[in-house]
Design an enzyme around this catalytic site. Sequence first.
Site, short mmCIF file in Angstrom:
data_model
loop_
_atom_site.label_atom_id
_atom_site.label_comp_id
_atom_site.label_asym_id
_atom_site.label_seq_id
_atom_site.Cartn_x
_atom_site.Cartn_y
_atom_site.Cartn_z
N SER A 1 -6.53 -2.74 15.41
CA SER A 1 -7.53 -2.02 16.11
C SER A 1 -6.95 -0.88 15.76
O SER A 1 -7.74 -0.89 15.96
CB SER A 1 -6.83 -3.08 16.67
OG SER A 1 -5.72 -3.10 17.61
N SER A 2 -6.51 -0.38 15.43
CA SER A 2 -5.71 0.97 15.29
C SER A 2 -6.80 2.41 14.73
O SER A 2 -7.16 2.84 15.21
CB SER A 2 -4.32 1.18 16.08
OG SER A 2 -4.08 0.68 15.08
N ASP B 1 0.81 -0.85 -0.33
CA ASP B 1 -0.11 0.45 0.24
C ASP B 1 1.07 1.24 0.20
O ASP B 1 0.80 2.17 -0.53
CB ASP B 1 -0.59 -0.15 1.07
CG ASP B 1 -1.20 0.43 2.52
OD1 ASP B 1 0.54 -0.15 3.00
OD2 ASP B 1 -1.40 0.20 3.42
N TYR C 1 9.24 -1.67 10.30
CA TYR C 1 8.16 -1.11 9.22
C TYR C 1 8.36 -0.06 8.65
O TYR C 1 8.77 0.15 7.57
CB TYR C 1 7.42 -1.19 10.16
CG TYR C 1 5.41 -0.81 8.89
CD1 TYR C 1 4.90 -2.00 8.62
CD2 TYR C 1 5.34 0.81 8.96
CE1 TYR C 1 3.55 -1.30 7.67
CE2 TYR C 1 4.35 0.91 7.58
CZ TYR C 1 3.29 0.05 6.99
OH TYR C 1 3.02 -0.30 6.30
N LEU D 1 -4.27 -7.25 12.82
CA LEU D 1 -6.08 -6.83 12.17
C LEU D 1 -6.77 -5.19 12.52
O LEU D 1 -8.18 -5.06 12.55
CB LEU D 1 -7.03 -8.11 13.04
CG LEU D 1 -6.39 -8.72 13.33
CD1 LEU D 1 -8.29 -10.46 13.74
CD2 LEU D 1 -6.80 -9.83 12.10
N ASP E 1 -5.87 -0.01 5.77
CA ASP E 1 -7.00 0.13 7.01
C ASP E 1 -6.81 0.75 7.11
O ASP E 1 -8.75 0.13 7.87
CB ASP E 1 -5.38 -0.14 7.94
CG ASP E 1 -4.00 -1.10 8.07
OD1 ASP E 1 -4.14 -2.02 6.61
OD2 ASP E 1 -3.56 -1.18 8.59
N ALA F 1 -2.18 -7.28 16.96
CA ALA F 1 -2.35 -8.54 15.93
C ALA F 1 -2.70 -8.95 14.81
O ALA F 1 -2.33 -9.86 13.86
CB ALA F 1 -3.69 -9.76 16.49
C1 GLA Z 1 0.25 -2.73 7.98
C2 GLA Z 1 -0.11 -0.73 7.91
C3 GLA Z 1 -0.33 -0.92 6.29
C4 GLA Z 1 -0.04 -2.42 5.64
C5 GLA Z 1 0.03 -3.05 6.22
C6 GLA Z 1 0.89 -4.27 5.64
O1 GLA Z 1 -1.36 -2.94 8.94
O2 GLA Z 1 -1.62 -0.87 9.14
O3 GLA Z 1 -0.52 0.13 6.00
O4 GLA Z 1 1.82 -1.26 5.27
O5 GLA Z 1 0.48 -3.29 7.58
O6 GLA Z 1 0.63 -4.62 4.58
#
Ligand code: GLA
Length: 385
Positions: free
Chosen positions: A132-133, A37, A226, A130, A177, A128
């Site tokens: 949450s934030s 993304d 990240y 999924l 997300d 996890a």
């Molecule tokens: C986290 C980030 C997303 C995306 C994923 C990996 O969830 O918030 O923007 O980069 O990692 O695909």
Amino acid sequence: MTRQKFIQDTFEQIFSHKSEQVAHAPGRVNLIGDHTDYNDGFVLPVAINFGTDVAASKRNDRIIRVYAHDCGQETIEFSLDDITFDPNNMWGNYVKGTIKVLQESDTAFFKGLSGANIAISGNVPQGAGLSSSASLEIAILNIMVKLYDLSLDGVTAAKLGQSAENNFVGCNCGIMDQLISAMGKQGSAMLLDCQDFSFEDALIPDDISLFIVNSNVKRGLVDSEYNLRREQCEAVAKHFGSTTLREVSLAQLNKARAELDPVLFQRAHHVLTENERTVNALDALNRNDMPRLSQLMADSHTSLRDDFAVSTVKVDALVEIMQEVVGSQGGVRMTGGGFGGCVVAAVKSDLVKQLSDAVNSKYPKVSGLTPDIYICAPSQGAFRA
Ligand code: GLA
């Protein structure tokens, strides 16, 4: 009791008056397309029936008072005129950051806030993978829209949520997300093109279950690793005179292999191959072609493990346990940012029992950890009409 009723009752208990509005925003699971993304690539997430519920009432003294039921039943308070980061209260930073970017946003839809009492409760497992934030950010925006009658569309809401994370919380996440939490469609996955935010819904066939397992591998160093991955991708784009990897083709990358640091090559190789797999996965889903989806998700996991180096030994073991049961009747891969967290399987529903049994009996033996299993339903985003 419904979750909406629960948050209304909780609000009344904490603030001693009734709430004026309630809002909800879902978490998400990503079927395929990870770490694409922020490279302006493609993702295929699904909003899930786990999320954040919020109840609120207006105040007129420019104070925001927030109670978080599932974060130690803590309460924080801050003034709209002094919103600062608190290293000792992470959940509060997501709320503060979201309200700060909303206040600073385009006045075309923003008429100003005068304060609020807010109660929050969420059931997305935290840390996890999924989201949450993101679900918290979008739920806060959704409640502000309702309380203050703002005309905020879902894509703009997603951009504000992302900006709160990038500019206030300090994680340089992409848009996936927040966008799926805002704009997901019930019963569907969404192919999102992160270059221009265009998206296409893809019905998840009725006989397919979304089977999610939290490995309970504790995620460490997540934000710094990240952010490092993102920098590595940007460095490769720069090598080609581009701002993002979307402008670089796989052929170009392969041709330039010798000029690139081997690690940087691998990072970009993941992103460019993952984009192709994600677009192909939409096609496989639309045709209910499980053997193809199975192969694409397996290749995605391998690429995240070997090229992008965001999996862990225990998550790999969990994926293998699940792949043994699923075979070509569905796809299995790690999902989300990585470094622990969840594994997702999109599988024929009649395999669910067998899959649960295998995970529950085998995963603790190889990992020393107890898995949590969630069977999720594809749900509606907070801003989706
Ligand atoms: C986290 C980030 C997303 C995306 C994923 C990996 O969830 O918030 O923007 O980069 O990692 O695909």
